[in-house]
Design a protein around this motif. Structure first.
Motif, short mmCIF file in Angstrom:
data_model
loop_
_atom_site.label_atom_id
_atom_site.label_comp_id
_atom_site.label_asym_id
_atom_site.label_seq_id
_atom_site.Cartn_x
_atom_site.Cartn_y
_atom_site.Cartn_z
N ALA A 386 0.61 -1.50 0.31
CA ALA A 386 -0.02 -0.34 -0.37
C ALA A 386 0.62 1.75 0.14
O ALA A 386 0.27 2.08 -0.81
CB ALA A 386 -0.90 -0.03 1.24
N ALA A 387 2.44 1.32 0.98
CA ALA A 387 3.11 2.43 0.64
C ALA A 387 3.88 3.03 -0.40
O ALA A 387 3.34 3.10 -0.82
CB ALA A 387 3.74 2.19 1.77
N ARG A 388 4.15 1.47 -1.27
CA ARG A 388 4.71 1.67 -2.65
C ARG A 388 3.87 2.37 -3.69
O ARG A 388 4.36 2.79 -4.09
CB ARG A 388 5.02 -0.31 -2.42
N LEU A 389 2.31 2.04 -3.22
CA LEU A 389 1.47 2.30 -4.91
C LEU A 389 1.24 3.97 -4.05
O LEU A 389 1.31 4.33 -4.53
CB LEU A 389 0.54 1.48 -4.16
N ASP A 390 0.83 3.88 -3.67
CA ASP A 390 0.84 5.59 -2.68
C ASP A 390 2.18 6.14 -2.96
O ASP A 390 2.35 7.52 -3.45
CB ASP A 390 0.95 5.73 -1.35
N GLU A 391 3.68 5.95 -2.35
CA GLU A 391 4.91 6.70 -3.44
C GLU A 391 4.83 6.80 -4.96
O GLU A 391 5.51 7.49 -5.80
CB GLU A 391 5.97 6.40 -3.09
N LEU A 392 4.44 5.51 -5.80
CA LEU A 392 4.71 4.88 -7.36
C LEU A 392 4.39 6.48 -8.04
O LEU A 392 5.48 6.56 -9.16
CB LEU A 392 4.19 4.07 -7.65
N ALA A 418 -2.29 5.42 -20.76
CA ALA A 418 -2.85 4.40 -18.60
C ALA A 418 -2.20 2.65 -18.53
O ALA A 418 -1.91 3.12 -17.54
CB ALA A 418 -4.35 3.98 -18.37
N LEU A 419 -2.13 1.97 -19.86
CA LEU A 419 -0.82 1.50 -19.49
C LEU A 419 0.48 1.53 -19.38
O LEU A 419 1.72 0.87 -18.33
CB LEU A 419 -0.83 0.08 -20.89
N ARG A 420 0.65 2.36 -19.75
CA ARG A 420 2.21 2.86 -18.92
C ARG A 420 2.19 3.04 -18.15
O ARG A 420 3.35 3.11 -16.88
CB ARG A 420 2.56 4.44 -20.22
N VAL A 421 0.93 4.19 -17.03
CA VAL A 421 1.25 4.18 -15.60
C VAL A 421 1.58 2.29 -14.85
O VAL A 421 2.39 2.51 -13.74
CB VAL A 421 -0.07 5.13 -15.43
N VAL A 422 0.18 1.77 -15.12
CA VAL A 422 0.54 0.83 -14.46
C VAL A 422 1.28 -0.63 -14.67
O VAL A 422 1.94 -0.89 -13.75
CB VAL A 422 -1.34 -0.10 -14.46
N GLY A 423 2.31 0.40 -16.05
CA GLY A 423 3.45 -0.73 -16.11
C GLY A 423 4.81 -0.35 -15.40
O GLY A 423 5.67 -0.90 -14.47
N ALA A 424 4.64 1.13 -14.76
CA ALA A 424 5.44 1.73 -13.83
C ALA A 424 5.46 0.92 -12.15
O ALA A 424 6.31 1.04 -11.73
CB ALA A 424 5.63 3.44 -13.75
N VAL A 425 4.00 1.12 -12.48
CA VAL A 425 3.87 0.67 -11.00
C VAL A 425 3.53 -0.87 -11.21
O VAL A 425 4.39 -1.48 -9.77
CB VAL A 425 2.02 0.60 -10.91
N ALA A 426 3.90 -1.28 -11.89
CA ALA A 426 4.07 -2.92 -11.70
C ALA A 426 5.86 -3.34 -11.57
O ALA A 426 6.40 -3.96 -10.80
CB ALA A 426 3.45 -3.99 -13.03
N LEU A 429 5.86 -2.12 -7.97
CA LEU A 429 5.88 -2.73 -6.93
C LEU A 429 7.45 -4.67 -6.91
O LEU A 429 7.08 -5.24 -5.76
CB LEU A 429 5.02 -3.81 -7.05
N ARG A 430 8.49 -4.61 -8.04
CA ARG A 430 9.28 -5.88 -7.83
C ARG A 430 10.36 -4.81 -7.52
O ARG A 430 10.57 -6.13 -6.91
CB ARG A 430 9.84 -5.63 -9.65
N ARG A 431 10.58 -4.39 -6.44
CA ARG A 431 11.34 -4.17 -6.02
C ARG A 431 10.92 -3.99 -4.75
O ARG A 431 10.03 -4.13 -4.42
CB ARG A 431 11.35 -2.33 -5.99
N PRO A 432 11.97 -4.86 -4.04
CA PRO A 432 12.18 -5.64 -2.69
C PRO A 432 11.44 -5.01 -1.50
O PRO A 432 11.42 -3.74 -1.54
CB PRO A 432 13.11 -6.01 -1.91
N LEU A 433 10.08 -5.61 -1.16
CA LEU A 433 9.38 -4.83 -0.09
C LEU A 433 9.72 -5.58 1.17
O LEU A 433 9.57 -6.72 1.62
CB LEU A 433 7.54 -4.93 -0.49
#
Length: 753
Positions: A386-392, A418-426, A429-433
């Motif tokens: 959630a924190a990662r999504l909020d800051e991306l 929109a796909l460019r944005v969600v691609g960056a989001v994905a 998320l692949r960075r270690p949490l």
């Protein structure tokens, strides 16, 4: 918001206000013709009305905001008519300077009523019945306070400036009270929620109302100068401020306001009004003797004590209300907005005429993480995600819908953006949490839908959900945009899934078996179990027509379990009836969804024990997609291999085709896809790939099974390449268990047409 530029309307209103105030300054020095000062009134009102209508017609303005500014224009028309009526009365000598006749006051009040009606209809200002009651009581308190003060100060000196015209004094008092209520209402609504209106524009409107109210307050001061009147002095300034407010709304028409954080504010204005009345009471009682003063002091102290007690209780209640309101709109685990607040936010944005993208983010394999590492780590992962999504992506509205599913809302003109944005989001998320001391890398399946004012919040969420399931079907870590064709497929799959559930319960599913043979002599070494659906009306249905629906809905898990149980029971019968050498093993397909189920290996172990079969008589077939990304599926497959069960990689060469997979995946058999066998008799890349694959299998000490062999020429070519095992129509079609048993007993080539 568009940058500010002085428009011709603003310049004209400013010039007119300066001229009006200049003429007023001249009138303070020497007498001036009274009629001249009234010339500016209709022009100023016209400028104010024009500004309001321009704001109402601004491109992209929400319907509620446009309606509000049209009502303000109507109210200004009333006020303009009242000002003209007042001027006519002055010119004709019907009313003295500073007085307001009954007709004029009625027209003014009509304009103020229209303003109040406009404010009450602001969409963002909708309230419950109790809130409306408190709002009305606050307005009544302000009205009584203003009337008390005005009546006290005007009545004490009304003979000197009014000529005994009590009606005029009452009209001034009424107007001051109404203006005060309007100003209070503007400020109150600006604090508690403006809906599609610009908050600062409302503050400017409140300022305009306050300036207009000064006209009545100036009446006693202008008594010695009968040629001056408060209306032509202050109305041009009021209209200038109104024009500025309308211009700001016009420039902010396409700006999406942030979702206001509702906060219950104490009734400061009401308490201030009561306190001011107490001061007035004490001041007036001071001159009427000790007895009256003592009673007044006692009454004031009682009022203050009751007010202090009420303020304390209200502060506690306000804190509780804020806490409950926050809980009603937010997720307690991640502090993100919940579905209720998400739906409201999408509806607000769409109501402003904006195009918006809604993305649903589902963390892949979260259940396995929860089961393997515990719920504490799972909850920590959800908070970290959630924190990662909020800051991306700044400016994105983030919500949690429940479980491991999140939602993103952000401006987007089309699907590509929109796909460019969600691609960056994905990728983010692949960075270690960091989850309770574990550095976890997660993949997410994301579905996105883009819509405009013609869509609804529920519809956009539904479309994004459809796209997300399409992404999950394609594999992990995918991003898919909604396509209308998905609805047709989804509806068909839903219908098929419902019927499949019935088929499973009513015993309509069948298991057919296709032989796997040695290429040198065609003798069978095993069979592959294939599910078929014998529909009571449509006959036999192929797997490719119902397996996708089973995958999407999760029915593949019970269907796969049923096939496994049936295949093992049949294998046990064959061993009893034909001997252990008749068929060495039965091969069962396992879906990625089954493999992600925690405890799948333990289920296999229990089924083998129930059928009294050794582990090596079972082979599970998995696709490359199921284990390519590792995770719980690969761990479960290692557990299956540890039982002694054989593992085959099905349709090899058609998926991700990473050779590194052969090092990490516990494989015994490579099943070479039919597409590489079809043209194996021709010289070309197909035969080259088939030759390369057998070389890889031999080098890694794996058995290779060529699928889809349909002719003797293909079989001969495969033998020359070094293949030892094959499967296809040339050696036998899939047949029921009874037919296969009969053919084996007759010692004929199994299933040969």
């Amino acid at each position: 918001m568009a940058p500010w530029r002085p428009t011709r309307l603003l310049i004209a209103a400013s010039v007119l206000a300066l001229l009006a105030e200049g003429w007023f300054a001249v009138g303070l020095v020497r007498p001036t013709p009274a009629a001249v000062s009234w010339i500016a009134v209709p022009c100023a009102v016209g400028f104010g009305i024009a500004g309001c209508l321009r704001a109402a017609a601004a491109p992209g303005i929400a319907p509620g905001a446009a309606r509000f500014w049209r009502h303000v224009a109507l109210a200004m028309a009333f006020i303009g008519l009242g000002a003209l009526s007042n001027g006519v009365d002055m010119m004709r000598g019907i009313a003295r300077t500073g007085h307001v006749g009954s007709l004029t006051a009625g027209i003014y009040v009509g304009g103020l009523v229209v303003l109040l009606w406009a404010m009450f209809r602001i969409p963002g200002a909708q309230r419950t019945r109790g809130e409306w009651l408190r709002f009305g009581l606050d307005c009544g308190t302000v009205l009584v306070t203003v009337a008390t003060f005005a009546w006290h100060f005007l009545l004490s000196d009304w003979q000197t400036w009014s000529g005994g015209n009590v009606t005029g004094v009452r009209a001034v008092v009424a107007l001051l009270g109404c203006v005060a209520v309007c100003v209070f209402a503007f400020v109150k609504i600006a604090f508690t929620g403006t809906g599609p209106l610009d908050r600062r524009a409302l503050y400017l409107l409140a300022s305009a109302g306050a300036v207009g109210g000064l006209g009545g307050a100036l009446a006693p001061l202008l008594g010695p100068r009968p040629y001056l009147n408060g209306t032509p002095i202050l109305l041009p300034i009021t209209c200038l401020v109104l024009t500025i407010a309308a211009d700001r709304q016009r420039r902010a028409a396409r700006v999406v306001p942030p979702t206001p954080r509702q906060r219950e504010r104490p009734g400061f204005v009401s308490y201030a009004a009561v306190s001011a009345t107490c001061v007035l009471l004490l001041t007036d009682a001071w001159t009427h003797g000790a007895d009256i003063l003592g009673v007044a002091i006692g009454a004031v102290v009682q009022v203050l004590l009751v007010a202090a007690r009420q303020v304390t209780a209200l502060r506690d209640n306000a804190g509780l209300v804020r806490s409950l309101a926050w809980q009603a709109g937010h997720d307690s685990l991640t502090s993100l907005a919940n579905r209720r607040l998400l739906t409201q936010h999408i509806a607000d944005v769409l109501g402003l005429g904006e195009r918006v993208a809604v993305a649903l983010v589902d963390i892949d394999d979260f259940k396995a993480i929860n089961d393997d590492l515990g719920h504490t780590t799972g909850d920590a992962l959800l908070r970290a995600a959630a924190a990662r999504l909020d800051e991306l992506h700044r400016g994105t509205f983030v919500a949690r819908l429940g479980g491991d599913e999140y939602a993103l809302v952000f401006p987007a003109d089309g699907e590509a953006g929109a796909l460019r944005v969600v691609g960056a989001v994905a990728a983010g998320l692949r960075r270690p949490l960091d989850a309770a001391g574990h550095a976890l890398v997660v993949e997410a399946s994301i579905g996105v839908a883009v819509g405009g004012p013609d869509a609804t919040a529920d519809e956009l969420l539904r479309r994004a959900d459809v796209a997300m399931y399409a992404a999950k079907v394609q594999g992990k870590g995918r991003q898919v945009a909604y396509d209308p064709a998905m609805d047709q497929r989804g509806a068909e799959q839903a219908r098929v899934a419902a019927e499949l559930r019935t088929a499973l319960d009513q015993g309509q599913l069948r298991v057919f078996y296709q032989p796997i043979v040695r290429l040198d002599d065609g003798g069978p070494v095993g069979v592959e179990a294939l599910v078929r659906w014998e529909h009571p009306e449509r006959g036999m249905i192929r797997p490719d027509l119902f397996i996708p629906a089973a995958e999407r809905t999760g029915l593949i898990v019970p269907v796969g379990q049923w096939v496994l149980t049936e295949a093992l029971r049949q294998a046990a019968r064959w061993r009893r009836e034909l001997g252990p050498e008749a068929l060495r093993y039965v091969s069962v397909n396992v879906s990625p969804r089954q493999l992600r189920e925690t405890g799948f290996a333990a289920t296999l172990h229990d089924e083998l024990r129930a059928a009294r079969l050794p582990p090596d008589c079972l082979m599970v077939e998995v696709t490359e997609t199921a284990v390519f990304d590792g995770g719980s599926a690969l761990d479960e497959l290692h557990a299956v291999k540890a039982l002694g069960v054989q593992v085959a990689l099905d349709d090899f060469g058609t998926g991700h085709s990473s050779l590194g997979l052969l090092r990490t995946c516990p494989v015994d058999v490579l099943k070479v896809d039919k597409s590489f066998v079809d043209n194996v008799t021709d010289a070309g890349e197909r035969s080259v790939i088939a030759e390369a694959l057998i070389g890889i299998a031999d080098g890694l000490r794996l058995r290779a099974v060529a699928e889809g062999v349909e002719t003797e020429e293909q079989a001969a070519a495969l033998r020359r390449l070094g293949y030892q095992y094959a499967q296809g129509y040339h050696y036998g079609r899939p047949v029921p268990a009874a037919e296969l048993t009969t053919l084996r007993r007759a010692a004929q080539p199994v299933g040969r047409p």
